[in-house]
Design a protein around this motif. Sequence first.
Motif, PDB file in Angstrom:
ATOM      1  N   ILE A 114       1.010  -1.134  -0.023  1.00 37.08           N
ATOM      2  CA  ILE A 114      -0.008  -0.101   0.016  1.00 37.08           C
ATOM      3  C   ILE A 114       0.719   1.412   0.049  1.00 37.08           C
ATOM      4  O   ILE A 114       0.430   2.171  -0.618  1.00 37.08           O
ATOM      5  CB  ILE A 114      -0.951   0.106   1.151  1.00 37.08           C
ATOM      6  N   ALA A 115       1.954   1.243   0.916  1.00 39.89           N
ATOM      7  CA  ALA A 115       2.471   2.810   0.965  1.00 39.89           C
ATOM      8  C   ALA A 115       3.822   2.537   1.123  1.00 39.89           C
ATOM      9  O   ALA A 115       4.658   3.718   0.971  1.00 39.89           O
ATOM     10  CB  ALA A 115       2.075   3.252   2.459  1.00 39.89           C
ATOM     11  N   GLU A 116       4.626   1.508   1.314  1.00 38.02           N
ATOM     12  CA  GLU A 116       6.272   1.711   1.418  1.00 38.02           C
ATOM     13  C   GLU A 116       6.851   2.218   0.269  1.00 38.02           C
ATOM     14  O   GLU A 116       6.498   1.679  -0.609  1.00 38.02           O
ATOM     15  CB  GLU A 116       6.739   0.231   1.537  1.00 38.02           C
ATOM     16  N   PRO A 117       7.585   3.133   0.314  1.00 37.18           N
ATOM     17  CA  PRO A 117       8.589   3.784  -0.858  1.00 37.18           C
ATOM     18  C   PRO A 117       9.395   2.666  -1.409  1.00 37.18           C
ATOM     19  O   PRO A 117       9.996   1.822  -0.969  1.00 37.18           O
ATOM     20  CB  PRO A 117       9.295   4.778   0.112  1.00 37.18           C
ATOM     21  N   ALA A 118       9.030   2.677  -2.807  1.00 35.20           N
ATOM     22  CA  ALA A 118       9.829   1.986  -3.584  1.00 35.20           C
ATOM     23  C   ALA A 118       9.912   2.502  -4.827  1.00 35.20           C
ATOM     24  O   ALA A 118      10.054   3.674  -5.070  1.00 35.20           O
ATOM     25  CB  ALA A 118       8.604   0.485  -3.685  1.00 35.20           C
ATOM     26  N   GLU A 119      10.451   1.602  -5.799  1.00 36.41           N
ATOM     27  CA  GLU A 119      10.777   1.843  -7.257  1.00 36.41           C
ATOM     28  C   GLU A 119       9.577   2.690  -7.979  1.00 36.41           C
ATOM     29  O   GLU A 119       8.573   2.317  -7.694  1.00 36.41           O
ATOM     30  CB  GLU A 119      11.458   0.599  -7.938  1.00 36.41           C
ATOM     31  N   PRO A 120       9.923   3.481  -8.847  1.00 36.41           N
ATOM     32  CA  PRO A 120       8.571   3.916  -9.690  1.00 36.41           C
ATOM     33  C   PRO A 120       7.767   2.964 -10.481  1.00 36.41           C
ATOM     34  O   PRO A 120       6.649   3.210 -10.379  1.00 36.41           O
ATOM     35  CB  PRO A 120       9.589   4.759 -10.886  1.00 36.41           C
ATOM     36  N   GLU A 121       8.449   1.743 -10.731  1.00 39.89           N
ATOM     37  CA  GLU A 121       7.597   0.863 -11.344  1.00 39.89           C
ATOM     38  C   GLU A 121       6.523   0.433 -10.374  1.00 39.89           C
ATOM     39  O   GLU A 121       5.270  -0.059 -10.743  1.00 39.89           O
ATOM     40  CB  GLU A 121       8.509  -0.419 -11.883  1.00 39.89           C
ATOM     41  N   VAL A 122       6.878   0.236  -9.158  1.00 40.68           N
ATOM     42  CA  VAL A 122       5.990  -0.224  -8.057  1.00 40.68           C
ATOM     43  C   VAL A 122       4.871   0.622  -7.848  1.00 40.68           C
ATOM     44  O   VAL A 122       3.888   0.414  -7.703  1.00 40.68           O
ATOM     45  CB  VAL A 122       6.855  -0.541  -6.787  1.00 40.68           C
ATOM     46  N   ASP A 123       5.110   2.099  -7.815  1.00 37.34           N
ATOM     47  CA  ASP A 123       4.301   2.979  -7.718  1.00 37.34           C
ATOM     48  C   ASP A 123       3.235   3.038  -8.941  1.00 37.34           C
ATOM     49  O   ASP A 123       2.132   3.211  -8.553  1.00 37.34           O
ATOM     50  CB  ASP A 123       4.992   4.471  -7.670  1.00 37.34           C
ATOM     51  N   ALA A 124       3.640   2.685  -9.735  1.00 36.81           N
ATOM     52  CA  ALA A 124       2.770   2.773 -11.135  1.00 36.81           C
ATOM     53  C   ALA A 124       1.848   1.598 -10.891  1.00 36.81           C
ATOM     54  O   ALA A 124       0.589   1.551 -11.223  1.00 36.81           O
ATOM     55  CB  ALA A 124       3.423   2.624 -12.619  1.00 36.81           C
ATOM     56  N   ALA A 125       2.310   0.521 -10.466  1.00 34.93           N
ATOM     57  CA  ALA A 125       1.466  -0.711 -10.230  1.00 34.93           C
ATOM     58  C   ALA A 125       0.564  -0.523  -9.184  1.00 34.93           C
ATOM     59  O   ALA A 125      -0.724  -0.861  -9.234  1.00 34.93           O
ATOM     60  CB  ALA A 125       2.490  -2.027  -9.838  1.00 34.93           C
ATOM     61  N   ARG A 126       0.979   0.380  -8.138  1.00 31.92           N
ATOM     62  CA  ARG A 126      -0.234   0.647  -7.100  1.00 31.92           C
ATOM     63  C   ARG A 126      -1.373   1.411  -7.709  1.00 31.92           C
ATOM     64  O   ARG A 126      -2.259   1.144  -7.386  1.00 31.92           O
ATOM     65  CB  ARG A 126       0.765   1.371  -6.092  1.00 31.92           C
ATOM     66  N   LEU A 127      -0.980   2.440  -8.595  1.00 31.93           N
ATOM     67  CA  LEU A 127      -2.050   3.112  -9.083  1.00 31.93           C
ATOM     68  C   LEU A 127      -3.036   2.365  -9.951  1.00 31.93           C
ATOM     69  O   LEU A 127      -4.305   2.467  -9.971  1.00 31.93           O
ATOM     70  CB  LEU A 127      -1.492   4.335 -10.012  1.00 31.93           C
ATOM     71  N   LYS A 128      -2.532   1.489 -10.679  1.00 29.75           N
ATOM     72  CA  LYS A 128      -3.376   0.468 -11.440  1.00 29.75           C
ATOM     73  C   LYS A 128      -4.234  -0.472 -10.420  1.00 29.75           C
ATOM     74  O   LYS A 128      -5.418  -0.731 -10.898  1.00 29.75           O
ATOM     75  CB  LYS A 128      -2.636  -0.318 -12.112  1.00 29.75           C
ATOM     76  N   SER A 129      -3.646  -0.735  -9.504  1.00 29.31           N
ATOM     77  CA  SER A 129      -4.345  -1.791  -8.643  1.00 29.31           C
ATOM     78  C   SER A 129      -5.379  -0.943  -7.871  1.00 29.31           C
ATOM     79  O   SER A 129      -6.569  -1.395  -7.496  1.00 29.31           O
ATOM     80  CB  SER A 129      -3.301  -2.368  -7.651  1.00 29.31           C
ATOM     81  N   ARG A 130      -5.181   0.101  -7.464  1.00 28.84           N
ATOM     82  CA  ARG A 130      -6.143   0.980  -6.930  1.00 28.84           C
ATOM     83  C   ARG A 130      -7.379   1.279  -7.740  1.00 28.84           C
ATOM     84  O   ARG A 130      -8.402   1.256  -7.161  1.00 28.84           O
ATOM     85  CB  ARG A 130      -5.328   2.426  -6.515  1.00 28.84           C
ATOM     86  N   ARG A 131      -7.198   1.567  -8.877  1.00 34.17           N
ATOM     87  CA  ARG A 131      -8.317   1.681  -9.794  1.00 34.17           C
ATOM     88  C   ARG A 131      -8.942   0.370  -9.990  1.00 34.17           C
ATOM     89  O   ARG A 131     -10.346   0.353 -10.098  1.00 34.17           O
ATOM     90  CB  ARG A 131      -7.577   2.047 -11.157  1.00 34.17           C
ATOM     91  N   ALA A 132      -8.345  -0.834  -9.847  1.00 32.67           N
ATOM     92  CA  ALA A 132      -9.109  -2.134  -9.935  1.00 32.67           C
ATOM     93  C   ALA A 132      -9.976  -2.456  -8.656  1.00 32.67           C
ATOM     94  O   ALA A 132     -10.950  -2.715  -8.822  1.00 32.67           O
ATOM     95  CB  ALA A 132      -8.210  -3.252 -10.089  1.00 32.67           C
ATOM     96  N   PHE A 133      -9.256  -1.802  -7.642  1.00 33.42           N
ATOM     97  CA  PHE A 133     -10.335  -2.184  -6.090  1.00 33.42           C
ATOM     98  C   PHE A 133     -11.477  -1.076  -6.184  1.00 33.42           C
ATOM     99  O   PHE A 133     -12.489  -1.432  -6.007  1.00 33.42           O
ATOM    100  CB  PHE A 133      -9.444  -1.689  -5.222  1.00 33.42           C
ATOM    101  N   ALA A 134     -11.297   0.288  -6.702  1.00 29.95           N
ATOM    102  CA  ALA A 134     -12.217   1.253  -7.043  1.00 29.95           C
ATOM    103  C   ALA A 134     -13.441   0.715  -7.755  1.00 29.95           C
ATOM    104  O   ALA A 134     -14.581   1.092  -7.595  1.00 29.95           O
ATOM    105  CB  ALA A 134     -11.709   2.660  -7.331  1.00 29.95           C
ATOM    106  N   ASP A 135     -12.928   0.078  -9.070  1.00 32.89           N
ATOM    107  CA  ASP A 135     -13.954  -0.484  -9.862  1.00 32.89           C
ATOM    108  C   ASP A 135     -14.811  -1.645  -9.139  1.00 32.89           C
ATOM    109  O   ASP A 135     -16.141  -1.461  -9.249  1.00 32.89           O
ATOM    110  CB  ASP A 135     -13.429  -1.302 -10.940  1.00 32.89           C
ATOM    111  N   VAL A 136     -14.450  -2.447  -8.239  1.00 32.95           N
ATOM    112  CA  VAL A 136     -15.613  -3.004  -7.619  1.00 32.95           C
ATOM    113  C   VAL A 136     -16.224  -2.268  -6.813  1.00 32.95           C
ATOM    114  O   VAL A 136     -17.603  -2.616  -6.597  1.00 32.95           O
ATOM    115  CB  VAL A 136     -14.612  -3.974  -6.627  1.00 32.95           C
TER     116      VAL A 136
END
Length: 209
Positions: A114-136
Amino acid sequence: MAYRRTERVQEQLQDKRDRILQAVRAVVGEVGFRGAQVATVAEAAGVATGTIYRHFPSKGELFAEALALNAGHEVSVMQAVADSEGTAAARLADAVRVFALRAVRARRLAWAMIAEPAEPEVDAARLKSRRAFADVLQGLIEDGIAAAEFPPQNARIAAAGLIGALTEGLVGPLAQDAEAPPNALTLSREITAFCLQAVSARPYEESRS
């Protein structure tokens, strides 16, 4: 025969890739993204470090795919709750509560996802996953509006707001420097109450004065 050998090789490669991703989940669940090293993941997966880089060009891409895989599983869990029997409000409450409970019970892994600082690729994956949860959640809010359980509102924006409230409500308690481990049931009830109040409240009317 050559075609069969090719299939077998593909199966072996996929099995190795799956083991690597599962190893990332296990290692991150113990030490987080910051503490996870490719060599440690390789050891947990039973492969050479070079093998990981043949499947994943960088550490960031490795971790991002592992996050996406874990998030996909959690989205499936939330969707199963959303598809169960009951009113839209009850199903929305259950979806939020289950998400929160699962996060608290896998505290180190959830904090990383959810929140731990990580590589930019991880941040991009987080944003995509948040949209998937929001769709539900959006689907549940739309069901509630249609059944007059919730007042008319922009379901997409409301769902995004609930995901923000849900994840932000968890960030502090999940953090490793939190004063004490959170009480899973209490925290999940409080977050659920807030989310249901947010979509059930009387619509805001802008003052014309």
